[in-house]
Design a protein around this motif. Structure first.
Motif, mmCIF file in Angstrom:
data_model
loop_
_atom_site.group_PDB
_atom_site.id
_atom_site.type_symbol
_atom_site.label_atom_id
_atom_site.label_comp_id
_atom_site.label_asym_id
_atom_site.label_seq_id
_atom_site.Cartn_x
_atom_site.Cartn_y
_atom_site.Cartn_z
ATOM 1 N N GLN A 64 8.703 -11.435 -3.791
ATOM 2 C CA GLN A 64 9.265 -10.747 -2.623
ATOM 3 C C GLN A 64 8.316 -9.663 -2.122
ATOM 4 O OE1 GLN A 64 13.470 -9.616 -2.658
ATOM 5 N NE2 GLN A 64 12.874 -7.560 -2.023
ATOM 6 N N GLU A 65 7.732 -8.892 -3.053
ATOM 7 C CA GLU A 65 6.806 -7.831 -2.657
ATOM 8 C C GLU A 65 5.584 -8.409 -1.948
ATOM 9 O OE1 GLU A 65 3.955 -4.411 -4.709
ATOM 10 O OE2 GLU A 65 5.617 -5.277 -5.862
ATOM 11 N N ILE A 66 5.020 -9.476 -2.506
ATOM 12 C CA ILE A 66 3.844 -10.089 -1.898
ATOM 13 C C ILE A 66 4.209 -10.718 -0.552
ATOM 14 C CG2 ILE A 66 2.126 -11.932 -2.162
ATOM 15 C CD1 ILE A 66 2.361 -11.392 -5.236
ATOM 16 N N GLY A 67 5.388 -11.320 -0.485
ATOM 17 C CA GLY A 67 5.834 -11.898 0.778
ATOM 18 C C GLY A 67 5.950 -10.850 1.865
ATOM 19 N N ASP A 68 6.545 -9.710 1.541
ATOM 20 C CA ASP A 68 6.652 -8.631 2.528
ATOM 21 C C ASP A 68 5.272 -8.168 2.980
ATOM 22 O OD1 ASP A 68 9.401 -8.718 2.434
ATOM 23 O OD2 ASP A 68 9.616 -6.999 1.084
ATOM 24 N N TYR A 69 4.331 -8.110 2.031
ATOM 25 C CA TYR A 69 2.961 -7.698 2.354
ATOM 26 C C TYR A 69 2.313 -8.689 3.319
ATOM 27 C CZ TYR A 69 -2.050 -6.814 1.515
ATOM 28 O OH TYR A 69 -3.397 -6.569 1.664
ATOM 29 N N LEU A 70 2.430 -9.980 3.021
ATOM 30 C CA LEU A 70 1.784 -11.000 3.854
ATOM 31 C C LEU A 70 2.416 -11.080 5.242
ATOM 32 C CD1 LEU A 70 1.389 -13.859 1.215
ATOM 33 C CD2 LEU A 70 -0.413 -12.358 2.090
ATOM 34 N N LEU A 71 3.701 -10.799 5.314
ATOM 35 C CA LEU A 71 4.407 -10.895 6.592
ATOM 36 C C LEU A 71 4.394 -9.588 7.377
ATOM 37 C CD1 LEU A 71 7.477 -12.981 5.379
ATOM 38 C CD2 LEU A 71 5.503 -13.809 6.681
ATOM 39 N N GLY A 72 3.704 -8.573 6.855
ATOM 40 C CA GLY A 72 3.601 -7.303 7.562
ATOM 41 C C GLY A 72 4.904 -6.533 7.611
ATOM 42 N N GLN A 73 5.706 -6.636 6.547
ATOM 43 C CA GLN A 73 7.036 -6.027 6.560
ATOM 44 C C GLN A 73 7.173 -4.831 5.627
ATOM 45 O OE1 GLN A 73 9.424 -7.105 8.817
ATOM 46 N NE2 GLN A 73 7.609 -8.217 9.513
ATOM 47 N N GLN A 74 6.054 -4.284 5.168
ATOM 48 C CA GLN A 74 6.131 -3.088 4.334
ATOM 49 C C GLN A 74 6.063 -1.849 5.219
ATOM 50 O OE1 GLN A 74 2.930 -4.172 1.591
ATOM 51 N NE2 GLN A 74 4.461 -4.502 0.001
ATOM 52 N N PRO A 75 6.937 -0.880 4.982
ATOM 53 C CA PRO A 75 7.082 0.225 5.939
ATOM 54 C C PRO A 75 5.965 1.255 5.940
ATOM 55 C CG PRO A 75 8.554 0.537 4.071
ATOM 56 C CD PRO A 75 7.942 -0.822 3.909
ATOM 57 N N GLY A 76 5.169 1.354 4.888
ATOM 58 C CA GLY A 76 4.179 2.421 4.863
ATOM 59 C C GLY A 76 2.982 2.114 3.995
ATOM 60 N N VAL A 77 2.029 3.044 4.005
ATOM 61 C CA VAL A 77 0.782 2.893 3.247
ATOM 62 C C VAL A 77 1.051 2.803 1.750
ATOM 63 C CG1 VAL A 77 -1.386 4.037 2.658
ATOM 64 C CG2 VAL A 77 -0.583 4.027 5.016
ATOM 65 N N ALA A 78 2.012 3.567 1.262
ATOM 66 C CA ALA A 78 2.299 3.572 -0.173
ATOM 67 C C ALA A 78 2.659 2.179 -0.658
ATOM 68 C CB ALA A 78 3.436 4.546 -0.473
ATOM 69 N N GLU A 79 3.532 1.507 0.085
ATOM 70 C CA GLU A 79 3.940 0.156 -0.306
ATOM 71 C C GLU A 79 2.765 -0.812 -0.275
ATOM 72 O OE1 GLU A 79 7.488 2.377 1.032
ATOM 73 O OE2 GLU A 79 5.477 2.086 1.825
ATOM 74 N N ARG A 80 1.939 -0.720 0.760
ATOM 75 C CA ARG A 80 0.792 -1.634 0.856
ATOM 76 C C ARG A 80 -0.207 -1.392 -0.268
ATOM 77 N NH1 ARG A 80 1.772 -0.485 6.308
ATOM 78 N NH2 ARG A 80 0.082 1.024 6.480
ATOM 79 N N LEU A 81 -0.420 -0.137 -0.621
ATOM 80 C CA LEU A 81 -1.334 0.173 -1.722
ATOM 81 C C LEU A 81 -0.820 -0.383 -3.040
ATOM 82 C CD1 LEU A 81 -2.433 3.835 -0.935
ATOM 83 C CD2 LEU A 81 -3.903 1.822 -0.997
ATOM 84 N N ARG A 82 0.479 -0.249 -3.274
ATOM 85 C CA ARG A 82 1.036 -0.778 -4.522
ATOM 86 C C ARG A 82 0.861 -2.291 -4.607
ATOM 87 N NH1 ARG A 82 5.204 3.179 -3.859
ATOM 88 N NH2 ARG A 82 6.544 1.667 -2.828
ATOM 89 N N THR A 83 1.093 -2.979 -3.474
ATOM 90 C CA THR A 83 0.949 -4.437 -3.491
ATOM 91 C C THR A 83 -0.512 -4.831 -3.667
ATOM 92 O OG1 THR A 83 2.861 -4.633 -2.042
ATOM 93 C CG2 THR A 83 1.460 -6.573 -2.261
#
Length: 322
Positions: A64-83
């Motif tokens: 789910q986390e990777i899917g949100d990353y690939l689909l551009g659905q993470q709300p902020g930089v923190a989430e993208r960095l974690r993924t």
């Protein structure tokens, strides 16, 4: 034929709205008149179908986390960095993300996010000059052992694992350092615990820059401790991140971190630092404005929680700032 063509119409339409029109889950839900969770579930089910074999190697939470990353659905930089940290450290996660990205490419074009290349296994691969924390494709070496030449194979593999773990800590520190710098300097514990979307959204897209990578080596023969430190900056402010391993538990003494030139020229970074039950010390702290005047970092043992000068050094490393 692309597996995109095999998707049910509702799933294909959902991906199209997310990728081609750059809509959020909430915006697609409003367009279709369905709950946001339904949009999320359709999209996640679709990307699992695109690469089902590798998907089974991951937990549902990771998918789910990777899917949100690939689909551009993470709300902020923190989430993208974690993924990105997850992808950088896990070969199954990275492989599945690459497979899904390849399937989505005909629909998404150049808007697909980057898939990191994975951790660097040798010290010789370190990038020169300042480096963006988000640029994981050229990650720095992290431990004194990893930097040592002519290392036996077993020890080299162990050092690589330590280096990879420290790299993950640096990515988490990138989130914390932005908070430290933006708030004017709160405690490391408070900073690392504050990763809300509201705070993350204030961080610049490029993220903090690594100004210096410091291998911390034993100050005396026989010391088994190793570590790494990083100076990170954003704008005109700097912070210091340390990750030291194999340290004796602080019983009857304290650890302190110093910027150092000589017995008469030094400044504390932290005056009292704790070591956890795994014999590890890690944390982040703002640096003084005159940090560039010093040429060495010391981790010392102290008899006082508020020392006035450096005690015996446990680890030390060169500091090179301008």
């Amino acid at each position: 034929m692309s597996r995109l063509d095999e998707l049910p119409p509702d799933q294909r339409a959902t991906l199209s709205l997310l990728l081609l029109q750059h809509k959020s889950y909430a915006e697609v839900a409003a367009l279709l008149g369905i709950p946001e969770r339904a949009v999320h579930d359709r999209a996640q089910a679709a990307i699992v179908v695109l690469a089902p074999g590798r998907a089974r190697e991951l937990t549902p939470e990771s998918r789910q986390e990777i899917g949100d990353y690939l689909l551009g659905q993470q709300p902020g930089v923190a989430e993208r960095l974690r993924t990105r940290a997850l992808l950088n450290s896990s070969e199954p996660a990275r492989a599945w993300a690459a497979d899904v990205a390849a399937q989505l490419a005909p629909m998404a074009g150049s808007s697909m996010p980057e898939i990191p290349a994975g951790p660097v296994g040798s010290a010789g691969a370190a990038a020169s000059g300042p480096q963006r924390v988000g640029d994981l494709s050229s990650s720095p070496p992290a431990s004194g052992e990893a930097a040592a030449p002519s290392t036996p194979a077993g020890r080299s593999q162990r050092s690589s694992r330590v280096g990879g773990a420290i790299l993950l800590a640096v990515i988490v520190a990138a989130i914390a350092v932005a908070i430290v710098l933006l708030t004017g300097g709160s405690s490391a514990k408070k900073a690392t615990g504050t990763t809300t979307s509201q705070t993350a959204s204030t961080v610049s897209k490029t993220g903090p820059t690594i100004d210096d990578q410091i291998v911390l080596k034993p100050a005396k023969p026989g010391i088994k401790s190793v570590g790494a430190a990083y100076v990170l900056s954003e704008g005109s402010k700097r912070a210091f991140f340390i990750d030291a391993r194999n340290l004796p538990l602080a019983r009857g003494f304290y650890y302190a971190i110093w910027l150092y030139n000589s017995p008469t020229s030094f400044v504390p970074v932290t005056k009292s630092s704790a070591v956890n039950s795994k014999h590890r010390l890690e944390g982040i702290s703002p640096l003084p404005t005159n940090a560039a005047e010093f040429h060495e970092v010391l981790l010392t043992k102290e008899t006082s929680p508020k020392p006035t000068h450096p005690g015996p050094a446990v680890l030390r490393g060169p500091l090179n700032l301008t």
